[in-house]
Design a protein around this motif. Sequence first.
Motif, PDB file in Angstrom:
ATOM      1  N   PRO A   1     -60.306 -53.825  59.840  1.00  0.00           N
ATOM      2  CA  PRO A   1     -61.022 -54.926  60.502  1.00  0.00           C
ATOM      3  C   PRO A   1     -62.513 -54.919  60.187  1.00  0.00           C
ATOM      4  O   PRO A   1     -63.098 -55.964  59.900  1.00  0.00           O
ATOM      5  CB  PRO A   1     -60.787 -54.660  61.993  1.00  0.00           C
ATOM      6  N   GLY A   2     -63.097 -53.725  60.197  1.00  0.00           N
ATOM      7  CA  GLY A   2     -64.517 -53.609  59.882  1.00  0.00           C
ATOM      8  C   GLY A   2     -64.800 -54.028  58.449  1.00  0.00           C
ATOM      9  O   GLY A   2     -65.776 -54.726  58.175  1.00  0.00           O
ATOM     10  N   LEU A   3     -63.934 -53.600  57.542  1.00  0.00           N
ATOM     11  CA  LEU A   3     -64.133 -53.946  56.127  1.00  0.00           C
ATOM     12  C   LEU A   3     -64.043 -55.455  55.929  1.00  0.00           C
ATOM     13  O   LEU A   3     -64.865 -56.052  55.235  1.00  0.00           O
ATOM     14  CB  LEU A   3     -63.087 -53.247  55.249  1.00  0.00           C
ATOM     15  N   LEU A   4     -63.033 -56.068  56.555  1.00  0.00           N
ATOM     16  CA  LEU A   4     -62.873 -57.517  56.425  1.00  0.00           C
ATOM     17  C   LEU A   4     -64.072 -58.249  57.016  1.00  0.00           C
ATOM     18  O   LEU A   4     -64.566 -59.225  56.448  1.00  0.00           O
ATOM     19  CB  LEU A   4     -61.585 -57.978  57.126  1.00  0.00           C
ATOM     20  N   TYR A   5     -64.513 -57.743  58.159  1.00  0.00           N
ATOM     21  CA  TYR A   5     -65.668 -58.370  58.793  1.00  0.00           C
ATOM     22  C   TYR A   5     -66.860 -58.373  57.845  1.00  0.00           C
ATOM     23  O   TYR A   5     -67.519 -59.385  57.639  1.00  0.00           O
ATOM     24  CB  TYR A   5     -66.029 -57.646  60.091  1.00  0.00           C
ATOM     25  N   LYS A   6     -67.127 -57.201  57.266  1.00  0.00           N
ATOM     26  CA  LYS A   6     -68.274 -57.100  56.362  1.00  0.00           C
ATOM     27  C   LYS A   6     -68.064 -57.963  55.119  1.00  0.00           C
ATOM     28  O   LYS A   6     -69.017 -58.509  54.569  1.00  0.00           O
ATOM     29  CB  LYS A   6     -68.508 -55.637  55.961  1.00  0.00           C
TER      30      LYS A   6
ATOM     31  N   THR B   1     -64.560 -48.174  62.697  1.00  0.00           N
ATOM     32  CA  THR B   1     -65.152 -47.987  61.368  1.00  0.00           C
ATOM     33  C   THR B   1     -65.863 -46.634  61.290  1.00  0.00           C
ATOM     34  O   THR B   1     -65.727 -45.905  60.306  1.00  0.00           O
ATOM     35  CB  THR B   1     -66.146 -49.123  61.072  1.00  0.00           C
TER      36      THR B   1
ATOM     37  N   TYR C   1     -69.957 -49.050  51.200  1.00  0.00           N
ATOM     38  CA  TYR C   1     -69.622 -50.462  51.449  1.00  0.00           C
ATOM     39  C   TYR C   1     -70.313 -50.970  52.714  1.00  0.00           C
ATOM     40  O   TYR C   1     -70.870 -52.060  52.737  1.00  0.00           O
ATOM     41  CB  TYR C   1     -68.106 -50.564  51.579  1.00  0.00           C
TER      42      TYR C   1
END
Lengths: 352, 294
Positions: free
Chosen positions: A69-74, B93, B111
């Motif tokens: 979720p964090g990766l997608l958000y970013k 995260t 990232y």
Amino acid sequence: MLVVQSLGHRQTAAAKEGKEGALVMLNKVPLAEQRASSGAPPGTRRRTWIGRELHHFKNNRELFLLSLPGLLYKLIFAYIPMIGLIIAFKNYRYDLGIFGSKWVGLDNFRYLFTTDTAWRITRNTVLYNTAYIVVGTSAALLLAILMNEIKAKWSKFYQTALFLPHFLSWVLVGYVAYAFLNHSDGFINRTLESFGLNPVSWYQDAGPWPVILILVQLWKVVGFNTLIYFAGIIGINSEYYEAARIDGATKRQMAFKITIPLMAPIIIIMLILSIGNMFRGDFGLHYFIPNNSGFLYGSTDIIDTYVYRALREVGNVSMSAATGFYQSVVGLVLVLTANGIVRKVDPDNSLW
Amino acid sequence: MGKKFEFSKLFINLLFTVLSLVVILPFLLVIAVSLTDEKSLTHNGYQFIPESFSLDAYRYLLDAPDILLRAYGVTFTVTIIGALAGLLLTAMTAYVISRQDYRYNRATTFYVFFTMLFSGGLVPSYILITQYLHLKDSLLALILPILLSPFNIMVMKGFMSKIPLEIIESAKIDGAREFRIFFRIILPLSTPALATLGLLISFTYWNEWFNAMLYIDDPNKVPLQLLLVRTLNSIEFLTTNSEFTGQLGIDLSSFPNSSARMAIAVLAGGPMLVIFPFFQRFFVKGLTVGSLKG
């Protein structure tokens, strides 16, 4: 086979868990999958690189899902907008969209740099940031050292008082400033009048604004910064001070010979890192305190306020984008340079 | 020697007393103006001690409390949803980054961290949110843009790195999977950091005005800070707001402009200014709870 492999690794730990733990373990196949990347099982050696990576991915997939979720958000809110930087090279029109708008090459930049706008906002941004850093750091450091000299009972009270403006948003600080600077009824003008002096049209006279902005900024952040440095001073080993006291050192000597040298690395690193942020101005401070008054742009306008106005008030999207592009790129160069310097000087304190 | 010593202490205390006054007095001026009779304001200007005391400004504002109450409602909603969602996302995260045995640890850190160093800037985000995500006049436009800050992730990671790996390992031996470990073990163990960050994130949402200025035009979705922005730009915002004046049903010429402006600042900013200082130490702790490198 994988299960057996990992069982071998875990035997000692399992022994501690006792019989029950070991039994549970035997029933749980996923355990093997959760094994971290270290030490690929011998069976995988013959596989291709892609196969190995897939295998690793399978082992790490639960943690990956947790971060997804964090990766997608970013991705959506930080990386996709980076594509939008091409707007700086286009004549953007809302009806045509990012990809439909016409390329204009460097026209936006040419326009930006041929007027004196670019110079003005760059100069203001850099000079104000320099002033905030120098004034803010020295004031906070001085107050922190002085605070260390007085009884905790009192310093608690001062800390709370000085910290109070930190809780205000810049909008509210704008109200406070307005109460003082308002032309007809403001506190300062009325005070000037009562001394027989002429009132000043604060929101129309650009001259005094550097001083006003620096004072307002100091008022808002000095309490917070003082507490940061105060926490650092408290962390200094008290034996240094005791030894100095036995040797008959004065308070001033202790401040200059112990406190400041021991705080120096932190201060220097903070200074160098703030160089990296030289191109990022404080929008709220420069928008609300001058109340977005057009008369003052010469001495209050910074890159951030200019970009906002170009986008929202003038409606020149491409110009705004070009300025933003300039800010982002120079900002990145400055951060990388600053961190490079820190890495040379003191690798422990570099950001990466 | 001893006497000189005491003298310097007295001097420092005096200095701090003066400084504290300089910091606090501007607050008092705003409150004083909001409590002064309008006629006295035009006659004497803004003074610390009102010549003629009046609650008119508050009476006018509280007679038609809808506009203020709605703004409080919007800000509360955004703050609570934003803080909870942001905290969960930050923790998830950060936990993954804090796991040294995670294969993509460094890649994920880079990232996340890179977005701190470089960004598309205002215009691309604005176009993304208004033209592609169609979030104009949506509360999501207030929540999403600041949902996940790399800085908070680093603070959280610094804390979580200190949780011994043995705890995680033994949970795995008992057959727990990563999700279970995270929600049942890591989150409860991180309560201090969660509390600190939760407060910082709430504070950020509470005081947020930038995204509201960009994305909110609908008067029903104006949060507190945007209400303040508009009233600061022109006090007429209140008097031209037909809904507001309609409710008042009064003669606009008698509306206490100056004092009402300051009264709305007190009503909108006051309550949190009383509540936040109780958590002051958390604000400093937020910076020290975890170092960047961890």
